[in-house]
Write a protein that holds these residues in place. Sequence first.
Motif, PDB file in Angstrom:
ATOM      1  N   GLU A  43      40.969  41.718  30.294  1.00 19.90           N
ATOM      2  CA  GLU A  43      41.005  42.414  31.578  1.00 19.90           C
ATOM      3  C   GLU A  43      40.191  41.652  32.626  1.00 19.90           C
ATOM      4  O   GLU A  43      40.611  41.526  33.773  1.00 19.90           O
ATOM      5  CB  GLU A  43      40.492  43.852  31.421  1.00 19.90           C
ATOM      6  N   ASN A  48      42.253  38.772  33.755  1.00 21.39           N
ATOM      7  CA  ASN A  48      43.285  39.241  34.692  1.00 21.39           C
ATOM      8  C   ASN A  48      42.705  39.434  36.099  1.00 21.39           C
ATOM      9  O   ASN A  48      43.304  39.016  37.099  1.00 21.39           O
ATOM     10  CB  ASN A  48      43.853  40.564  34.149  1.00 21.39           C
ATOM     11  N   ILE A  49      41.522  40.032  36.152  1.00 26.38           N
ATOM     12  CA  ILE A  49      40.893  40.308  37.456  1.00 26.38           C
ATOM     13  C   ILE A  49      40.474  39.009  38.148  1.00 26.38           C
ATOM     14  O   ILE A  49      40.747  38.807  39.335  1.00 26.38           O
ATOM     15  CB  ILE A  49      39.685  41.257  37.271  1.00 26.38           C
ATOM     16  N   GLY A  70      43.431  37.141  39.420  1.00 23.05           N
ATOM     17  CA  GLY A  70      43.947  37.751  40.642  1.00 23.05           C
ATOM     18  C   GLY A  70      43.197  37.262  41.871  1.00 23.05           C
ATOM     19  O   GLY A  70      43.788  37.037  42.935  1.00 23.05           O
ATOM     20  N   GLU A  71      41.883  37.067  41.728  1.00 23.65           N
ATOM     21  CA  GLU A  71      41.077  36.548  42.834  1.00 23.65           C
ATOM     22  C   GLU A  71      41.354  35.064  43.054  1.00 23.65           C
ATOM     23  O   GLU A  71      41.401  34.597  44.195  1.00 23.65           O
ATOM     24  CB  GLU A  71      39.584  36.765  42.531  1.00 23.65           C
TER      25      GLU A  71
END
Lengths: 148, 127
Positions: A89, A92-93, A96-97
Amino acid sequence: MNAIDGARLTSLTTSALETVAFVAVDIGTSDQPHEFARHGEIQFHGQGAHGRLSLSASDGFLAELASSMLGVEPEEVDALRDGQAALLELLNIVAGEVIVELGGQEEAIKLGMPASTAAPMTGEIEVLLNSMGEPLRVALALDTAAAS
Amino acid sequence: MIPRILVVDDSPVMRKVVRRAAIQAGAQDGSIMEAGNGREALDLVDKNWFDVVLLDLNMPIMDGLHFVREVRAREATKDLGIVVVTTESNRQRMAELTELGISGYLHKPFEPETLRELIAKILEGLP
């Protein structure tokens, strides 16, 4: 595609950790060998950027991360199940950034699915962080040929 | 009325984070269901009534955008409240979701308190 360097990758990772889990990290050193128990990798591709991001962490780091995210004590965390899921997770975060950093909000850069891997990935940009002696390694590999 | 909530995310850790925030916001544990992708979520909304869906976008099998399109195309679920909780920030994709009538959007990373406040606001607005 915009440029990204180690300092920016450090900043994005640090900010994500502090926001989602209140986990504070320092810049790590490679003076001593680190044991990374678990690894994860995610791919991204689009007109503006194509590459891979990976995270590797010790079980101690992941216990702290998962316990903070879940609001439980580190002893209550299952390193294999919760620790690995927390790593993916976080991956994933941070990814995304990273894709916003690379392509802005206008470029349609698609993230793949984060997946566990057996070994750490190497990349042009590698960052080592640690939280209370527990290490987290971030690696970013950009495929500029595929992006052009 | 006890609000019924569906949490849709492929990350088991994130499902637990969202469930915990929903409970802190006033929902009851037993009234929250979970799905790991859009296909599972679609099966659940076909068989159950939900007041709101808290939805990730980047998921295997069926992603969140596909799920929203499917839900809006069905008479029984076309007005279902959907809040997107995602790393996604591409303007074009977010514009499409807005056109599809999502009720809210929360960008990851977020502070747990922000999610709790968002869910509390949604629950307060339920009839």
